[in-house]
Design an enzyme around this catalytic site. Structure first.
Site, PDB file in Angstrom:
ATOM      1  N   HIS A 287       1.051  -1.352   0.354  1.00  0.00           N
ATOM      2  CA  HIS A 287       0.219  -0.101   0.559  1.00  0.00           C
ATOM      3  C   HIS A 287       1.354   1.652  -0.380  1.00  0.00           C
ATOM      4  O   HIS A 287       1.773   1.736   0.410  1.00  0.00           O
ATOM      5  CB  HIS A 287      -0.775  -0.285   1.459  1.00  0.00           C
ATOM      6  CG  HIS A 287      -1.679   1.207   1.317  1.00  0.00           C
ATOM      7  ND1 HIS A 287      -3.031   0.844   0.791  1.00  0.00           N
ATOM      8  CD2 HIS A 287      -1.364   2.312   1.464  1.00  0.00           C
ATOM      9  CE1 HIS A 287      -3.883   2.374   1.556  1.00  0.00           C
ATOM     10  NE2 HIS A 287      -2.948   2.886   1.875  1.00  0.00           N
ATOM     11  N   HIS A 330       0.018   2.404  12.170  1.00  0.00           N
ATOM     12  CA  HIS A 330       1.645   3.455  11.522  1.00  0.00           C
ATOM     13  C   HIS A 330       1.615   4.918  12.658  1.00  0.00           C
ATOM     14  O   HIS A 330       0.146   5.132  13.289  1.00  0.00           O
ATOM     15  CB  HIS A 330       1.193   3.772   9.715  1.00  0.00           C
ATOM     16  CG  HIS A 330       0.178   5.313  10.258  1.00  0.00           C
ATOM     17  ND1 HIS A 330      -0.898   4.359   9.822  1.00  0.00           N
ATOM     18  CD2 HIS A 330      -0.178   6.648   9.624  1.00  0.00           C
ATOM     19  CE1 HIS A 330      -1.832   5.255   9.344  1.00  0.00           C
ATOM     20  NE2 HIS A 330      -0.987   6.792   9.082  1.00  0.00           N
ATOM     21  N   GLU A 336      -3.165  14.040  11.454  1.00  0.00           N
ATOM     22  CA  GLU A 336      -3.434  13.917  10.535  1.00  0.00           C
ATOM     23  C   GLU A 336      -5.027  14.494  11.133  1.00  0.00           C
ATOM     24  O   GLU A 336      -5.128  13.747  11.872  1.00  0.00           O
ATOM     25  CB  GLU A 336      -3.397  12.819  10.254  1.00  0.00           C
ATOM     26  CG  GLU A 336      -1.931  12.107   9.339  1.00  0.00           C
ATOM     27  CD  GLU A 336      -2.016  10.890   9.882  1.00  0.00           C
ATOM     28  OE1 GLU A 336      -2.830   9.819   9.672  1.00  0.00           O
ATOM     29  OE2 GLU A 336      -0.825  10.628   9.032  1.00  0.00           O
ATOM     30  N   HIS A 361      -5.405  12.867  14.585  1.00  0.00           N
ATOM     31  CA  HIS A 361      -4.786  11.996  14.587  1.00  0.00           C
ATOM     32  C   HIS A 361      -2.949  12.107  14.965  1.00  0.00           C
ATOM     33  O   HIS A 361      -2.245  13.194  13.999  1.00  0.00           O
ATOM     34  CB  HIS A 361      -4.084  10.019  14.153  1.00  0.00           C
ATOM     35  CG  HIS A 361      -5.583   9.592  13.971  1.00  0.00           C
ATOM     36  ND1 HIS A 361      -5.938   8.967  12.632  1.00  0.00           N
ATOM     37  CD2 HIS A 361      -6.249   9.243  14.423  1.00  0.00           C
ATOM     38  CE1 HIS A 361      -7.007   8.344  12.825  1.00  0.00           C
ATOM     39  NE2 HIS A 361      -7.602   8.302  13.997  1.00  0.00           N
ATOM     40  N   HIS A 367      -2.782   4.646  15.091  1.00  0.00           N
ATOM     41  CA  HIS A 367      -3.582   4.959  14.709  1.00  0.00           C
ATOM     42  C   HIS A 367      -3.521   3.506  13.296  1.00  0.00           C
ATOM     43  O   HIS A 367      -2.651   3.552  12.547  1.00  0.00           O
ATOM     44  CB  HIS A 367      -3.930   6.069  13.847  1.00  0.00           C
ATOM     45  CG  HIS A 367      -3.188   6.914  13.415  1.00  0.00           C
ATOM     46  ND1 HIS A 367      -1.793   7.838  13.412  1.00  0.00           N
ATOM     47  CD2 HIS A 367      -3.405   7.448  11.771  1.00  0.00           C
ATOM     48  CE1 HIS A 367      -1.655   7.943  12.876  1.00  0.00           C
ATOM     49  NE2 HIS A 367      -2.247   7.593  11.012  1.00  0.00           N
TER      50      HIS A 367
END
Length: 430
Positions: A287, A330, A336, A361, A367
């Site tokens: 990803h 991560h 964020e 976050h 998270h």
């Protein structure tokens, strides 16, 4: 009619528009006598000596110069907080909010409620994120922000934005950017409207470099639109509201301040349809980092580390093999703030992260997918899959985002958010 605006690196291109033919002067910007007795006024969005590629300014030819107005007096706005916020709440916990409810009968500007801030508006660094929930149009009321440029992200309802440069219409799935200092008002053509607002104190938003992606992909220059000139010519009473160094003021006018008959330059409001974003992704395994979804960036003094990145998660194909396809768990040096415009975000199943809601976050706070999304992902058939009818976004910043007391005391704050990970099973070692 909208004119196409090309934004090359640093927004260096030059554009012009006139509502009356023959108004724009040729060969000079401020002739001794402008056509029809109009006034030449320069709007600078950068320092005069900024490098050419980052120098932003426009010349406006208007019926009255901006100095023609009453004296400013304090204006009460209880919903907005400007960084630095002495009453901010500090917590490393991940935070999430349900959609914010309307707070009485308010127009676009009066409806702002600040969720989080960082940096320092007085030093022109950092940002604030707000929610808006407008229930009425701005009637003879106009606004400009001296603290930063505004990125408007509608979630529900349409906005008709009348600016000094002309008009922009945006609806969910589109965004608009209003440069610092530009006067505007917002009308609601089809009833109440709500959404998200980024107030950028730092360097102006620009397109990110593509690097190895090459000449195409991500947001393309030709898809950004800026208004054509349109002007008001009246002698009716009006109010001009300004946000200045974190304080609010208003002045009385005897005319509309949207009286620019023609303009030229490379500083102007603009809009962009997020559905035109050319998504880049992996076609083998893993990803990719969310940086591949960056629409606009506000650079900082550290190369590659943004004051703010505006990132979206649009419809896209997932085809990676042998891979965990949702965003992985991560921790990040960047902070964020996420919102959902419509649909469902693939890392959060169910109604916990709903359109109009938000999450925060902060840096180094763990998270990732909730338990349901994780279990679904590790057992999924890895055939090509289309994520459709979805549009989430993220304001990502190098600076810690400090939630406001309003946000931490709001009934929409989900006190059980962290429970979505508590059922994740312990790994079974041999």
């Amino acid at each position: 009619m909208m004119a196409t605006l090309q934004y090359l690196s640093g927004f260096a291109n030059h554009f012009e528009s006139e509502a009356l033919s023959g108004v724009l002067p040729q060969g000079q910007n401020s002739p001794q006598n402008v056509a029809h007795g109009l006034y030449a006024e320069k709007l600078s969005g950068s320092a005069f000596t900024a490098p050419r590629a980052r120098n932003r300014r426009s010349w406006l030819y208007r019926i009255r110069p901006s100095v023609v107005q009453g004296r400013f007096s304090p204006y009460t706005h209880t919903g907005v907080v400007t960084a630095p916020d002495a009453q901010a709440v500090i917590t490393p916990d991940p935070l999430r909010w349900s959609p914010f409810a309307a707070d009485g009968e308010r127009d676009f500007v009066d409806s702002w409620r600040t969720i989080a801030t960082n940096g320092n508006a007085h030093m022109q660094v950092g940002m604030a994120t707000h929610a808006y929930h407008a229930t009425c149009s701005m009637d003879r009321r106009y606004f400009y922000n001296a603290d930063g440029e505004l990125l408007i992200v509608p979630q529900s309802g349409e906005l008709h934005i009348q600016t000094e440069f002309g008009d922009l219409d945006i609806s969910p799935g589109e965004i608009a950017v209003i440069p610092r200092g530009v006067k505007f008002r917002v009308q609601l053509p089809n009833g109440p409207a709500n959404g998200y607002l980024l107030e950028n104190y730092g360097a102006m938003l620009e397109l990110p470099e593509r690097g190895l992606i090459g000449t195409d992909g991500l947001a393309n220059d030709r898809d950004f639109l800026t208004p054509v000139a349109r002007f008001d010519d009246d002698n009716d009473d009006a109010i001009l509201i300004v946000k200045f160094s974190g304080e609010w003021f208003s002045a009385r006018l005897d005319h509309s301040p949207l009286d620019v008959v023609a303009w030229h330059g490379n500083l102007a409001p603009y809009k962009y349809d997020l559905r035109r974003f050319n998504t880049i992704g992996s076609i083998s395994y893993d990803h990719p980092d969310p940086s591949i979804f960056t629409v606009l960036t506000s650079p900082s003094d550290t190369t590659g580390t943004a004051n703010i990145d505006f990132v979206i998660f649009p419809p896209r194909w997932l085809v990676m093999e042998h891979s965990f396809r949702p965003p992985w768990y991560h921790r990040n040096v960047m902070s964020e703030f996420m919102g959902l415009i419509y649909g469902e975000y693939d890392a959060k199943e169910g109604d916990g992260f709903a359109p109009g809601g938000a999450s925060l976050h902060n840096c180094m706070s763990g998270h990732g997918p909730d338990t349901v999304a994780y279990q679904k992902a590790i057992s999924a058939d890895l055939a090509p899959e289309k994520l459709d009818n979805t549009m989430a976004f993220m304001f990502e910043s190098r600076y810690l985002m400090r939630p406001t007391r309003f946000a931490m005391n709001a009934p929409e704050l989900q006190l059980d958010y962290a429970d979505c990970w508590q059922d994740l099973p312990r790994a079974k070692l041999p």
